[in-house]
Design an enzyme around this catalytic site. Structure first.
Site, PDB file in Angstrom:
ATOM      1  N   HIS A  97     -17.317   5.015 -29.911  1.00  0.00           N
ATOM      2  CA  HIS A  97     -16.858   6.120 -29.711  1.00  0.00           C
ATOM      3  C   HIS A  97     -15.704   6.227 -29.065  1.00  0.00           C
ATOM      4  O   HIS A  97     -14.799   6.845 -29.554  1.00  0.00           O
ATOM      5  CB  HIS A  97     -17.952   6.797 -28.592  1.00  0.00           C
ATOM      6  N   HIS A  98     -15.365   5.379 -28.016  1.00  0.00           N
ATOM      7  CA  HIS A  98     -13.912   5.667 -27.492  1.00  0.00           C
ATOM      8  C   HIS A  98     -13.543   3.945 -26.661  1.00  0.00           C
ATOM      9  O   HIS A  98     -14.789   3.171 -26.449  1.00  0.00           O
ATOM     10  CB  HIS A  98     -13.609   6.672 -26.580  1.00  0.00           C
ATOM     11  N   GLN A 135     -13.164  -1.466 -21.684  1.00  0.00           N
ATOM     12  CA  GLN A 135     -14.324  -0.803 -21.741  1.00  0.00           C
ATOM     13  C   GLN A 135     -14.507  -0.057 -23.111  1.00  0.00           C
ATOM     14  O   GLN A 135     -13.549   0.620 -23.757  1.00  0.00           O
ATOM     15  CB  GLN A 135     -14.205   0.258 -20.715  1.00  0.00           C
ATOM     16  N   HIS A 166     -17.163   2.007 -25.456  1.00  0.00           N
ATOM     17  CA  HIS A 166     -18.443   3.021 -25.627  1.00  0.00           C
ATOM     18  C   HIS A 166     -18.887   2.958 -26.929  1.00  0.00           C
ATOM     19  O   HIS A 166     -18.202   3.336 -27.635  1.00  0.00           O
ATOM     20  CB  HIS A 166     -17.773   4.489 -25.123  1.00  0.00           C
ATOM     21  N   HIS A 189      -8.870  14.565 -25.089  1.00  0.00           N
ATOM     22  CA  HIS A 189     -10.053  14.024 -25.499  1.00  0.00           C
ATOM     23  C   HIS A 189     -11.471  15.039 -25.052  1.00  0.00           C
ATOM     24  O   HIS A 189     -11.306  15.503 -23.927  1.00  0.00           O
ATOM     25  CB  HIS A 189     -10.276  12.625 -24.710  1.00  0.00           C
ATOM     26  N   HIS A 205     -15.669  15.589 -26.785  1.00  0.00           N
ATOM     27  CA  HIS A 205     -16.636  15.070 -27.561  1.00  0.00           C
ATOM     28  C   HIS A 205     -16.667  16.218 -28.727  1.00  0.00           C
ATOM     29  O   HIS A 205     -15.883  16.764 -29.233  1.00  0.00           O
ATOM     30  CB  HIS A 205     -17.931  14.944 -27.026  1.00  0.00           C
ATOM     31  N   MET A 222     -16.639  16.194 -22.506  1.00  0.00           N
ATOM     32  CA  MET A 222     -15.743  15.696 -21.458  1.00  0.00           C
ATOM     33  C   MET A 222     -14.620  16.672 -21.744  1.00  0.00           C
ATOM     34  O   MET A 222     -14.352  16.984 -22.967  1.00  0.00           O
ATOM     35  CB  MET A 222     -15.151  14.313 -21.797  1.00  0.00           C
TER      36      MET A 222
END
Length: 870
Positions: free
Chosen positions: A103-104, A166, A168, A238, A240, A310
């Site tokens: 996703h990111h 990180q 996702h 950014h 969704h 977001m």
């Protein structure tokens, strides 16, 4: 005494350089590689975390160590320590991920990771101290390169010591096959101090609620800026799925200046700020996200899952090093009333067309240039019509590439610097004895090719700039170069595909297939012919090959994704059927992958992400074979056919076509030598074309006549005006001899060129001889003078002295130091190169008079004879 002093000085310099190398960040490479974590075997190509790029630069590969999320909206983190203690600067980010699985991604810098495990659930935190966002990626965004002189500072006394990645994982349906993921990012770092330090300013809404069915919902963020001046150079939006448009502004004295505005449904890249924006003390930074609640049955809030929302507006900036702050955030709205005067553009959603959505799934090169991928559906432009009428291609007859000493030329490509790279077979030849009837290579005893098989040539004069590929290949075939400059090659004897670094690497970065094992499953190839890499997604495509009839797609890490294609039936070849898929080319402008279907004499084009057939290009002039195809950005397609069968009329030639229409614009052949087996072709955006011949062992260079029309060449100080190419082309195309006047003109120019060459040779020879004669005269005079003064004893002294002087030039005499022997005598010294893959038997000399035809001529059976009609 003088010789002793020279030796001491040289040894001191060697010792000093050794000390400097020890202190250099590059000196930790070996230690770092030895202690680096090992990745999963499924993460092919991602286990080399650190790659030197020069004396002061290196690349750091940060990847998930082979993870398989078991539930949607999983956040995994992993850490990697900066391999140098000194300050370093990140100047380039290259992502390795697909929105189909990720996703990111976020990359943080900090000093204390939340865990020392290989990877962990990010719910446990990312860092125990303050973390700074360095990079963000989503929706197949392209790489991000910082402006020259700008870098994110890490290491040293105050910089981050660890990178935290990180990832996702939103919808995990892609992991039904339980494969392991190695998504991540490659950083380009340098230890050269950068005058400007980059930083990230994050504007983020924390409390927005989107009611179900609500058509328009605004989320606003605004903060006062109270720091030293910063210069904004890139932005990223950014949200969704509900986000329509995100806009960011600098507000000064009531005036709104746009930083950036974009749809979050497009590739979420860092886009350049169109006009320079400076933010100084007292300004206000403001951003608005526009959402829609249509289609939702319940409230949508800001959150971390893919079903939440977001509202983020990222700003990349740089500041003077002495005032630099690496990370700042804004999560409030200091004055909601100010948004009454926000420019109207911030409230207008950016429509996302179907072709632009396609780009978000990997085809984003046009988006970066602010264009669409719908060129194929557009009518022919006026400039294309002009090209169709006027553009012709002609050989560059003063290019010396045809005299290059190489073996069978199997592959050609252009590197990111527009240098020509060739792949050749050295002293190995593909003949009828190379394989048995099961496609197993029969000449392993020859060993791999001992000479360099990959040569990088200066495109202007064909000089070899550097070379590689010793003791690695048996029968080279296809060559491609990705946007990062890595070489992708195929070897039909090994039945393998390799990824190689262009410089400084001794072993392949990635290997696909099993050595000397032909096969047709996802782990084996059978004489793979070519390979190419999608510049947008990094996906790898292999045409396989002489004994398989398919195209295979792999992830950038070499994980099998899909394949398509089947053998040609006895009747007319259908779409998606192949009879030796021989050459590949990516047509990024149109989002297509085109294949030279060799024995079917045609070009087939597909959607690379699905393998869906798009179109076929076939012309009677192609004849029965089409060997190679190459696309030049801007809408031109180039191809070359094969030798005609007995009785066929179509000549051996190359073609230039309009990709949109498939029409042939021009055909061309060499003016010197002849095509024998033109095996590969590559073309650049400026219409420079190179063709490599596997039988003539030759590389030709061609260019458009508009480049050749008004050229003058200076040779030994004499300017020679060359013949206009149109006259030569006209004579060739019309099969008419040139006029007597033209022939006389050409003859005169030939005489001038010959005389200029003679002048050059005489000049150089004279300049070399004069100092030698002077030195000899001086030596004779000194010897005569000393012999008169000292008698016979002088001869011995002079001989001794001369020996010392000449010895220094030769590296042999007393007082001389041969550095090559000096280093070679030291333990551990080796002449670096690829390790041999096989040591069976010894290399055998090939008979120069061996006239056996290449197996490539006979790889496909001739067409069956047509029975007489009854």
């Amino acid at each position: 005494m003088a010789g002793l002093i020279n030796n001491v000085l040289i040894l001191f310099l060697v010792f000093q350089n050794s000390c400097l190398a020890f202190r250099s960040p590059l000196s930790v490479f070996k230690r770092y590689k030895d202690t680096a974590r090992s990745h999963s075997n499924e993460c092919l190509g991602s286990n080399r975390q650190l790659v030197p790029l020069g004396v002061s630069d290196f690349a750091l590969d940060i990847r998930m160590p082979g993870v398989t999320p078991t539930q949607s909206d999983t956040y995994f983190c992993m850490s990697l320590r900066l391999p140098v203690e000194e300050e370093a600067y990140v100047v380039d980010f290259k992502p390795h991920a697909s929105m189909d699985t990720v996703h990111h991604m976020l990359l943080f810098g900090c000093n204390e990771p939340a865990s020392d495990e290989d990877y962990w659930d990010c719910d446990a935190g990312t860092c125990t101290d303050t973390s700074n966002i360095l990079y963000a990626w989503a929706r197949n965004a392209p790489p991000t390169r910082l402006p020259k002189g700008v870098g994110f500072k890490v290491g040293g006394e105050k910089g981050s010591k660890f990178f935290i990645l990180q990832v996702h994982y939103g919808d995990i349906s892609a992991f039904k096959d339980k494969h392991k993921d190695c998504s991540g990012v490659t950083l380009h770092l340098t230890n050269q101090k950068q005058p400007m330090i980059a930083g990230m300013y994050l504007m983020m809404s924390m409390d927005t609620v989107i009611p179900p069915g609500e058509k328009v919902v605004d989320a606003d963020i605004a903060c006062h800026y109270k720091m030293y001046p910063m210069h904004l150079f890139a932005y990223r939006v950014h949200t969704h799925r509900l986000g329509q448009v995100v806009s960011g502004y600098r507000v000064r004295d009531g005036q709104w200046t746009l930083i950036g505005r974009q749809s979050p449904q497009l590739p979420q890249a860092f886009y350049p700020v169109e006009s320079p924006v400076e933010v100084k003390f007292g300004d206000t930074l403001a951003a608005r996200c526009v959402f829609t609640g249509e289609g939702r049955a319940s409230k949508t809030r800001i959150g971390s899952t893919s079903s939440d929302e977001m509202c983020n507006f990222y700003i990349m900036y740089y500041m003077e090093a002495k005032h630099a702050v690496s990370f700042m955030t804004c999560t409030q709205t200091v004055n909601p009333e100010m948004f009454r005067s926000i420019p109207q553009e911030a409230n207008i959603p950016i429509p996302v067309k179907s072709d632009m959505t396609m780009m978000a799934h990997g085809h984003h090169e046009e988006a970066r240039r602010g264009q669409l991928s719908s060129v194929a559906q557009q009518p022919k432009r006026e400039d294309e019509e002009v090209l169709d009428q006027d553009l012709t291609i002609e050989e560059v007859t003063d290019w010396p590439g045809i005299n290059l000493k190489v073996g069978q030329v199997s592959g050609l490509a252009l590197d990111p610097n527009s240098n020509l790279v060739i792949f050749h077979r050295g002293d190995h030849v593909w003949d009828r004895n190379s394989f048995d009837n099961r496609y197993i290579y029969q000449q392993k005893g020859l060993g791999p090719i001992e000479e360099t098989t990959i040569l990088v040539l200066d495109p202007s004069n064909s000089a070899v700039l550097h070379s590689t590929g010793k003791n690695l290949f048996y029968l080279p075939h296809g060559l491609s170069i990705d946007k990062n400059g890595n070489y992708w090659v195929t070897d039909v004897a090994l039945h393998q595909v390799f990824k190689l670094a262009s410089r400084g690497m001794e072993l392949p970065l990635l290997t696909l297939g099993r050595a000397f094992q032909p096969g047709s499953d996802r782990n084996h190839f059978c004489q793979p012919t070519d390979v190419t890499v999608d510049p947008a997604t990094g996906s790898v495509y292999v045409s396989d090959g002489y004994c398989n009839s398919r195209v295979i797609q792999f992830s950038p890490n070499g994980i099998f994704i899909t394949q398509w294609g089947e053998e040609t039936s006895l009747a007319q070849a259908k779409p998606g059927q192949f009879n030796i898929p021989h050459s590949l080319t990516m047509v990024a402008d149109f989002g297509q992958l085109c294949v030279a279907d060799r024995e079917n004499g045609r070009i087939q084009c597909f959607k690379p992400e699905t393998g869906e057939f798009v179109r076929e290009i076939r012309h009677p002039l192609f004849g029965r074979q089409l060997f190679a195809v190459s696309y030049a950005p801007g809408g031109l397609l180039f191809a070359v056919n094969g030798k005609p069968y007995p009785g066929d009329k179509e000549p051996l030639q190359a073609f230039m076509m309009n990709f949109s229409t498939g029409e042939i614009i021009d055909t061309f052949i060499p003016l010197r030598k002849n095509f024998e087996m033109p095996h590969d072709i590559v073309a650049s955006e400026d219409r420079t074309v190179y063709i490599g011949d596997a039988h003539a062992n030759t590389i030709w260079k061609f260019t458009s006549t508009e480049k050749m029309e008004h050229r003058s060449v200076k040779k030994a100080g004499i300017e020679v005006q060359e013949i206009k190419a149109e006259a030569v082309i006209e004579a060739r195309l019309t099969n008419k001899p040139m006029s007597t006047e033209m022939l006389q003109k050409e003859k005169k120019q030939h005489v001038i060129q010959q005389s200029s060459t003679g002048v050059s040779f005489v000049l150089i020879t004279t300049l070399l001889i004069i100092p030698i004669v002077v030195l000899l005269a001086i030596a004779v005079f000194i010897r005569w003078r000393k012999s008169r003064i000292y008698g016979a004893d002088a001869e011995h002294k002079l001989e001794s002295s001369s020996g010392r002087i000449l010895g220094r030039f030769r590296g042999k005499g007393s007082g001389g130091l041969n550095l090559g022997n000096f280093f070679a005598s030291r333990a551990g010294y080796s002449r670096k190169g690829f390790d041999r893959l096989s040591t069976e038997g010894s290399d055998q000399e090939k008979d120069e008079d061996d006239a056996t035809d290449s197996e490539e001529d006979e790889s496909a059976p001739p067409p069956p004879a047509i029975p007489p009609s009854s």
